[in-house]
Design a protein around this motif. Structure first.
Motif, PDB file in Angstrom:
ATOM      1  N   UNK A  28     -14.538  37.951  27.149  1.00  0.00           N
ATOM      2  CA  UNK A  28     -15.063  36.441  27.067  1.00  0.00           C
ATOM      3  C   UNK A  28     -14.838  36.040  25.706  1.00  0.00           C
ATOM      4  N   UNK A  29     -15.707  36.926  24.524  1.00  0.00           N
ATOM      5  CA  UNK A  29     -15.534  36.405  23.087  1.00  0.00           C
ATOM      6  C   UNK A  29     -14.078  36.399  22.809  1.00  0.00           C
ATOM      7  N   UNK A  30     -13.252  37.344  23.196  1.00  0.00           N
ATOM      8  CA  UNK A  30     -11.926  37.447  22.629  1.00  0.00           C
ATOM      9  C   UNK A  30     -10.923  35.952  23.273  1.00  0.00           C
ATOM     10  N   UNK A  49      -8.749  30.800  22.111  1.00  0.00           N
ATOM     11  CA  UNK A  49      -8.782  29.293  22.476  1.00  0.00           C
ATOM     12  C   UNK A  49      -9.063  28.300  21.170  1.00  0.00           C
ATOM     13  N   UNK A  50     -10.189  28.959  20.537  1.00  0.00           N
ATOM     14  CA  UNK A  50     -10.598  27.904  19.711  1.00  0.00           C
ATOM     15  C   UNK A  50      -9.898  28.153  18.146  1.00  0.00           C
ATOM     16  N   UNK A  51      -9.336  29.381  17.964  1.00  0.00           N
ATOM     17  CA  UNK A  51      -8.713  29.541  16.577  1.00  0.00           C
ATOM     18  C   UNK A  51      -7.086  29.666  16.511  1.00  0.00           C
ATOM     19  N   UNK A  52      -6.371  30.125  17.739  1.00  0.00           N
ATOM     20  CA  UNK A  52      -5.123  30.352  17.818  1.00  0.00           C
ATOM     21  C   UNK A  52      -4.366  29.474  18.559  1.00  0.00           C
ATOM     22  N   UNK A  71      -7.119  25.304  22.433  1.00  0.00           N
ATOM     23  CA  UNK A  71      -7.129  25.136  23.639  1.00  0.00           C
ATOM     24  C   UNK A  71      -8.850  24.935  23.966  1.00  0.00           C
ATOM     25  N   UNK A  72      -9.410  23.715  24.026  1.00  0.00           N
ATOM     26  CA  UNK A  72     -10.723  23.692  24.295  1.00  0.00           C
ATOM     27  C   UNK A  72     -11.092  24.297  25.526  1.00  0.00           C
ATOM     28  N   UNK A  73     -10.304  23.813  26.783  1.00  0.00           N
ATOM     29  CA  UNK A  73     -10.614  24.626  27.976  1.00  0.00           C
ATOM     30  C   UNK A  73     -10.743  26.187  27.880  1.00  0.00           C
ATOM     31  N   UNK A  74      -9.751  26.767  27.575  1.00  0.00           N
ATOM     32  CA  UNK A  74      -9.827  28.144  27.471  1.00  0.00           C
ATOM     33  C   UNK A  74     -10.979  28.858  26.330  1.00  0.00           C
ATOM     34  N   UNK A  75     -11.147  27.907  25.295  1.00  0.00           N
ATOM     35  CA  UNK A  75     -12.120  28.352  24.535  1.00  0.00           C
ATOM     36  C   UNK A  75     -13.602  28.424  25.078  1.00  0.00           C
ATOM     37  N   UNK A  76     -13.975  27.323  25.892  1.00  0.00           N
ATOM     38  CA  UNK A  76     -15.295  26.932  26.588  1.00  0.00           C
ATOM     39  C   UNK A  76     -15.343  28.238  27.649  1.00  0.00           C
ATOM     40  N   UNK A  77     -14.182  28.492  28.261  1.00  0.00           N
ATOM     41  CA  UNK A  77     -14.217  29.108  29.539  1.00  0.00           C
ATOM     42  C   UNK A  77     -14.325  30.589  28.987  1.00  0.00           C
ATOM     43  N   UNK A  78     -13.911  31.061  28.049  1.00  0.00           N
ATOM     44  CA  UNK A  78     -14.208  32.342  27.322  1.00  0.00           C
ATOM     45  C   UNK A  78     -15.616  32.610  26.801  1.00  0.00           C
ATOM     46  N   UNK A  79     -15.914  31.741  26.137  1.00  0.00           N
ATOM     47  CA  UNK A  79     -17.426  31.575  25.760  1.00  0.00           C
ATOM     48  C   UNK A  79     -18.508  31.339  26.809  1.00  0.00           C
ATOM     49  N   UNK A  80     -18.322  30.812  27.968  1.00  0.00           N
ATOM     50  CA  UNK A  80     -19.041  30.762  28.948  1.00  0.00           C
ATOM     51  C   UNK A  80     -19.177  32.200  29.692  1.00  0.00           C
ATOM     52  N   UNK A  81     -18.125  32.980  29.911  1.00  0.00           N
ATOM     53  CA  UNK A  81     -17.920  34.264  30.417  1.00  0.00           C
ATOM     54  C   UNK A  81     -18.875  35.036  29.453  1.00  0.00           C
TER      55      UNK A  81
END
Length: 387
Positions: free
Chosen positions: A36-38, A43-46, A49-59
């Protein structure tokens, strides 16, 4: 009449370590937290993509935060104390509230990884204890009423006469009353060379009878044997804490309470004392809580101690407690009284003194070719090496 012969074990088998259900779950949650962190960072830096970012951090928050949150609530409502689990979860949530979800996810991952490593170390220590327990056979051949009888370990009594054949492990501490043999005591004492046993000599439970059949009178029940005492010491070592561990645990709850009380005080001071707006005051208060979280310090000590004790146990060194491991750090001089344990743990032929050394060695090797005695093996090995 029944009997059982065990296969000789010239070398100790390494303790087998298997993942428990709890440890497998901890590993899976740690992997999910990292994934989730990766994903969130990608999603945030590469990919922006906000949806991918929040999905990853939520996980990452769910996989890393739920176990810690449950532990924190258990400590708070059942044990009536605050601990770093609660402080860490609140710090992660505080980081997310100021737009630093990545920092919160990193905190959760590090905390989850530390717990998993600690569980892993405890599992390896338990495996070392289990390996010691496995040195005891399930039973032994006992001479009763002039007949040999197979008895379970718990049925062996003081005064019973054990019949120990070549290749069998000694089931209880006993004294040889008939016969001669050599015994491999390395699993218990670390002695690398087999020890000769004659009538009157004592046998320790868990040692291996090598080449002779002996009868031995039981001196102590299985529960009070040398091996049982070693197992007890290892189990006690898992519960006894070093000075550093005791100190960190003693101050864990007061420190967590101090930080949690200081956070609103910092917010109020910045908001009303220095006139910062709500967002800036909240941002700095949450930053203070994240920085003040001592999770790694509190968790690292027991993990390191247990790992050291497990590694030592696999190498044949038993520490009574983690306090002994900590004290070892200050040792500057070590005195050994067994030179054999500092060498290759096997005998070698130094020289042959004879008119015809080659012929003498060949003759000696021929006589010793079928013997398992360490001196005989040294002679045969030297003869082969010299052609």
């Amino acid at each position: 009449m029944t009997s059982q012969t065990l296969t000789p074990t010239p070398e100790r088998a390494a303790p087998r370590f298997t993942l428990s259900r709890e440890l497998r779950l901890a590993v899976a949650l740690t992997v999910l937290t990292l994934a989730g962190l990766l994903l969130g960072a990608a999603g945030q830096y590469l990919l922006a993509s906000p949806p991918l970012m929040w999905a990853g951090y939520t996980l990452a928050f769910l996989a890393g935060g739920i176990p810690a949150g449950r532990a924190a609530l258990h400590s708070l409502f059942v044990e009536r104390k605050l601990d770093v689990d609660l402080l860490m979860v609140l710090a992660a949530l505080g980081a997310a509230s100021i737009g630093q979800a990545a920092d919160g996810a990193i905190l959760l991952f590090l905390f989850s990884l530390s717990n998993t490593l600690q569980d892993w170390a405890m599992g390896r220590t338990s495996s070392a204890v289990q390996a010691l327990m496995n040195l005891n056979p399930e039973g032994a051949t006992v001479l009763r009423g002039g007949q040999e009888k197979w008895c379970e370990l718990g049925d062996i009594r003081i005064g019973d006469v054990l019949v120990v054949r070549p290749g069998e492990r000694v089931a209880a501490d006993a004294r040889v009353i008939r016969g001669q043999t050599s015994v491999d005591e390395s699993p218990i004492t670390g002695e690398s060379v087999p020890v000769d046993k004659v009538p009157g000599a004592e046998l320790a439970s868990g040692t291996v009878n090598l080449n002779g059949s002996v009868q031995a009178e039981v001196l102590r029940p299985a529960g009070e044997s040398t091996l049982a005492r070693l197992v007890t010491l290892m189990e006690q070592a898992q519960t006894q804490k070093s000075r550093t561990e005791s100190l960190t645990e003693r101050w864990e709850s007061p420190y967590a309470m101090t930080v949690l009380l200081a956070v609103p005080a910092v917010y109020a001071l910045l908001r009303f004392g220095f006139g910062l707006n709500v967002d800036d005051a909240w941002y700095r208060a949450m930053t203070f809580m994240v920085v003040a979280s001592p999770c790694a310090v509190v968790i690292s000590t027991p993990a390191v101690m247990l790992s050291a004790m497990a590694a030592a146990a696999r190498g044949g060194v038993l520490f009574k407690s983690s306090a002994a491991v900590e004290a070892l750090a200050g040792v500057r001089t070590v005195a050994f009284d067994k030179t054999g344990t500092l060498t290759q743990a096997r005998m070698t032929l130094g020289d042959v003194i004879a008119d015809d050394g080659h012929a003498a060695l060949a003759l000696a090797a021929g006589l010793e070719a079928h013997s398992e005695h360490p001196i005989a093996q040294a002679i045969v090995t030297a003869a082969r090496e010299r052609g």
